[in-house]
Design a protein around this motif. Structure first.
Motif, mmCIF file in Angstrom:
data_model
loop_
_atom_site.group_PDB
_atom_site.id
_atom_site.type_symbol
_atom_site.label_atom_id
_atom_site.label_comp_id
_atom_site.label_asym_id
_atom_site.label_seq_id
_atom_site.Cartn_x
_atom_site.Cartn_y
_atom_site.Cartn_z
ATOM 1 N N LEU A 18 -10.866 -11.930 1.861
ATOM 2 C CA LEU A 18 -11.208 -12.895 2.914
ATOM 3 C C LEU A 18 -9.995 -13.178 3.796
ATOM 4 O O LEU A 18 -10.102 -13.252 5.030
ATOM 5 C CB LEU A 18 -11.726 -14.194 2.296
ATOM 6 N N GLY A 19 -8.841 -13.350 3.158
ATOM 7 C CA GLY A 19 -7.625 -13.588 3.928
ATOM 8 C C GLY A 19 -7.319 -12.438 4.875
ATOM 9 O O GLY A 19 -6.894 -12.653 6.023
ATOM 10 N N ALA A 20 -7.553 -11.215 4.413
ATOM 11 C CA ALA A 20 -7.315 -10.044 5.268
ATOM 12 C C ALA A 20 -8.329 -9.983 6.408
ATOM 13 O O ALA A 20 -7.984 -9.617 7.541
ATOM 14 C CB ALA A 20 -7.374 -8.772 4.432
ATOM 15 N N GLU A 21 -9.582 -10.320 6.119
ATOM 16 C CA GLU A 21 -10.603 -10.375 7.184
ATOM 17 C C GLU A 21 -10.201 -11.408 8.233
ATOM 18 O O GLU A 21 -10.316 -11.164 9.443
ATOM 19 C CB GLU A 21 -11.966 -10.720 6.589
ATOM 20 N N PHE A 22 -9.738 -12.563 7.771
ATOM 21 C CA PHE A 22 -9.290 -13.598 8.711
ATOM 22 C C PHE A 22 -8.064 -13.121 9.498
ATOM 23 O O PHE A 22 -7.888 -13.473 10.665
ATOM 24 C CB PHE A 22 -8.965 -14.884 7.966
ATOM 25 N N GLY A 23 -7.216 -12.306 8.841
ATOM 26 C CA GLY A 23 -6.040 -11.781 9.520
ATOM 27 C C GLY A 23 -6.414 -10.901 10.709
ATOM 28 O O GLY A 23 -5.774 -10.949 11.770
ATOM 29 N N VAL A 24 -7.447 -10.087 10.546
ATOM 30 C CA VAL A 24 -7.922 -9.251 11.650
ATOM 31 C C VAL A 24 -8.425 -10.122 12.795
ATOM 32 O O VAL A 24 -8.165 -9.850 13.981
ATOM 33 C CB VAL A 24 -9.028 -8.294 11.158
ATOM 34 N N LEU A 25 -9.163 -11.192 12.454
ATOM 35 C CA LEU A 25 -9.656 -12.097 13.491
ATOM 36 C C LEU A 25 -8.508 -12.808 14.203
ATOM 37 O O LEU A 25 -8.546 -12.996 15.428
ATOM 38 C CB LEU A 25 -10.610 -13.119 12.861
ATOM 39 N N LYS A 26 -7.479 -13.198 13.457
ATOM 40 C CA LYS A 26 -6.325 -13.849 14.082
ATOM 41 C C LYS A 26 -5.637 -12.896 15.059
ATOM 42 O O LYS A 26 -5.210 -13.313 16.148
ATOM 43 C CB LYS A 26 -5.332 -14.302 13.006
ATOM 44 N N ALA A 27 -5.533 -11.626 14.676
ATOM 45 C CA ALA A 27 -4.917 -10.646 15.562
ATOM 46 C C ALA A 27 -5.719 -10.503 16.849
ATOM 47 O O ALA A 27 -5.158 -10.367 17.946
ATOM 48 C CB ALA A 27 -4.798 -9.299 14.852
ATOM 49 N N ARG A 28 -7.027 -10.558 16.742
ATOM 50 C CA ARG A 28 -7.864 -10.498 17.939
ATOM 51 C C ARG A 28 -7.706 -11.758 18.786
ATOM 52 O O ARG A 28 -7.647 -11.697 20.016
ATOM 53 C CB ARG A 28 -9.335 -10.332 17.545
ATOM 54 N N LEU A 29 -7.655 -12.911 18.124
ATOM 55 C CA LEU A 29 -7.590 -14.185 18.843
ATOM 56 C C LEU A 29 -6.310 -14.333 19.649
ATOM 57 O O LEU A 29 -6.297 -15.015 20.681
ATOM 58 C CB LEU A 29 -7.712 -15.347 17.854
ATOM 59 N N THR A 30 -5.248 -13.714 19.212
ATOM 60 C CA THR A 30 -3.985 -13.861 19.939
ATOM 61 C C THR A 30 -4.011 -13.141 21.279
ATOM 62 O O THR A 30 -3.128 -13.364 22.119
ATOM 63 C CB THR A 30 -2.817 -13.304 19.107
ATOM 64 N N THR A 31 -5.013 -12.284 21.505
ATOM 65 C CA THR A 31 -5.078 -11.532 22.761
ATOM 66 C C THR A 31 -6.319 -11.863 23.583
ATOM 67 O O THR A 31 -6.618 -11.181 24.545
ATOM 68 C CB THR A 31 -5.064 -10.021 22.481
ATOM 69 N N VAL A 32 -7.071 -12.916 23.184
ATOM 70 C CA VAL A 32 -8.255 -13.312 23.943
ATOM 71 C C VAL A 32 -7.831 -14.025 25.217
ATOM 72 O O VAL A 32 -6.931 -14.873 25.206
ATOM 73 C CB VAL A 32 -9.165 -14.224 23.095
#
Length: 490
Positions: A18-32
């Motif tokens: 779950l933490g890794a899944e959230f990590g992918v989302l965080k990486a996306r959010l930093t470039t929105v």
């Protein structure tokens, strides 16, 4: 590695995933780009929230995303068994976008950093939560139909939408039941706990009842002969107007108020067995993949209506059949059903969702069944069904999908496909066999007594088991030496 260690390892691996899944989302959010995301009140992007632009920034963003995806792949490979998010995706037929949306909403509720990024991504740091508008701009393969009421996320109450705002800007919340499931705790929905009781498979069952349970299980698995089974035709009336789960359930994830599936609040994906807790029992959130594609399977499973004069026997046959199918059985007393059609529809949806997450099969107890507990004798009351209770039970039975059993003294007409099975109390010969089995070694030399009781009374298997247990306790007490009196002690 023992079972407890394996469960702990699975739980830790799932948390890491779950933490890794959230990590992918965080990486996306930093470039929105916040200017492309719909906002609730027209507030401009917050000062200082500009994102790095240019080749250097793009290269850095690419490395961040690549690292996040690498961590996710490593976490997936470290899972000792199936992850709850994957089981959930298959059970409800979620698309890639819907799966990602569930993770985004879960992350906003479980990870403070991700929640903060959600607010900044839309230029509203004071609103640290996920919205549909954000998801449409952030996640792969977006589609507007994801939040339609007839689609899985809202049909099965996986995601809740705050009603105070427009759909694209409203706060999205994950249902608490689903949130716990993703975290590895398969806790039955609190709204169902007061209505349900876990029914373990019977320890003692009449030969004819065992034969019926095996025949029913064979029919449900597509191996049986329906030639001797009366069928009632007609499509069920669907609460909520949407297709149900098609009768697919997972063998062993969730349990009801009286059935525990494992220690410590979470178990591995196979759902370890057991019973005895009073409420909130836990099971595996990574349940077997037998629920895969459940939401998309066509057609409801025929209801099995058990009628006859053996109230507890009807429940035992259903429990034995469920056991043969690798499922648990939960009983719902018709008296406890709500009165309005809207509330009945709510209960039906919650149960169907629970079944998809591994709860198993449902037994709707009508008439005297609802008043007959596991320790009571068979055939308590022969009173007729209260008309309003019967109407609620029929409406619920006609609307709920999945593997459903219904118990009533007499058959009732239903507007759905149904199979009717007669379950009467055991014959005298069966009672003799039940008494002999229940008494065990104590039956030796008591053949005449057993013959007399079997000929005089018509008892259910449960009543015989209870009487035999009481007899064994009485014999044990009589055989124990009397306590010697001690001076000064009464």
């Amino acid at each position: 590695m023992n079972a407890a260690d394996w469960i702990n390892a699975w739980t830790a691996a799932n948390q890491a995933l779950l933490g890794a899944e959230f990590g992918v989302l965080k990486a996306r959010l930093t470039t929105v780009d916040a200017t492309s995301v719909p906002e609730a009140d027209g507030v401009a992007r917050a000062e200082g929230d500009e994102h790095v632009e240019g080749d250097a920034g793009a290269e850095g963003d690419g490395r961040v995303r690549a690292d996040a995806h690498a961590a996710l792949q490593a976490a997936r490979e470290a899972m000792p068994a199936r992850a709850p998010i994957d089981t959930l995706t298959d059970a409800f037929g979620l698309s890639l976008f819907e799966r990602s949306l569930v993770l985004l909403v879960a992350g906003a509720e479980m990870d403070a950093e991700l929640a903060d990024l959600c607010g900044h991504a839309v230029g509203q740091p004071q609103h640290p939560w996920a919205t549909f508008g954000l998801a449409l701009n952030l996640l792969p393969d977006p589609h507007w139909s994801a939040l339609a009421r007839t689609q899985p996320l809202r049909r099965w109450r996986l995601i809740e939408v705050d009603s105070d705002s427009a759909l694209v800007t409203a706060r999205l919340r994950l249902d608490e039941r689903v949130l716990h499931y993703l975290a590895g705790m398969n806790l039955m929905d609190a709204r169902l706990q007061p209505l349900l009781r876990f029914v373990p498979p019977p320890a003692l069952v009449a030969e004819s009842h065992e034969a019926l349970a095996q025949a029913m299980a064979a029919q449900l698995m597509g191996r049986g002969d329906d030639s001797d089974t009366e069928m009632a035709s007609g499509a069920p009336t669907k609460p909520g107007g949407s297709a149900g789960l098609g009768g697919s359930t997972g063998p062993g994830g969730s349990t009801g108020p009286d059935g525990s599936t494992g220690p410590g609040g979470s178990t591995g994906p196979d759902g370890s067995t057991g019973s005895g807790e009073s409420t909130g029992s836990s099971g595996s959130a990574g349940s077997s993949a037998s629920t895969a594609g459940a939401a998309a399977r066509p057609g409801p499973t025929p209801l099995n209506l058990l009628h006859g004069d053996d109230a507890t026997g009807r429940e035992d046959v259903a429990a034995r059949c469920a056991y043969l199918l690798g499922l648990r059985l939960h009983a719902l007393d018709a008296q406890g059903l709500p009165g309005s059609l809207a509330e009945l529809a709510d209960v039906a949806v919650l149960w169907e969702r629970e079944a998809a997450l591994g709860a198993g099969a449902l037994f709707i107890a009508c008439e005297e069944d609802a008043a007959t507990g596991p320790g009571q004798g068979a055939g308590a009351s022969a009173a007729g069904t209260d008309a309003p209770v019967a109407a609620r039970a029929k409406a619920f039975a006609e609307g709920v999908d999945g593997l459903i059993f219904m118990g009533a003294r007499t058959p009732m007409a239903l507007r759905r496909d149904a199979r009717f099975h007669l379950v009467d109390r055991p014959s005298a010969a069966e009672q003799r066999a039940l008494w002999t089995a229940a008494l065990g070694p104590a039956a030796a030399g008591r053949e005449a007594e057993i013959e007399a009781v079997a000929g005089q009374f018509r008892l259910s298997a449960r009543a015989i088991a209870s009487a035999a247990e009481a007899s064994a306790e009485a014999l044990a007490a009589a055989a124990s030496p009397p306590r010697r009196p001690v001076a000064g002690v009464p």
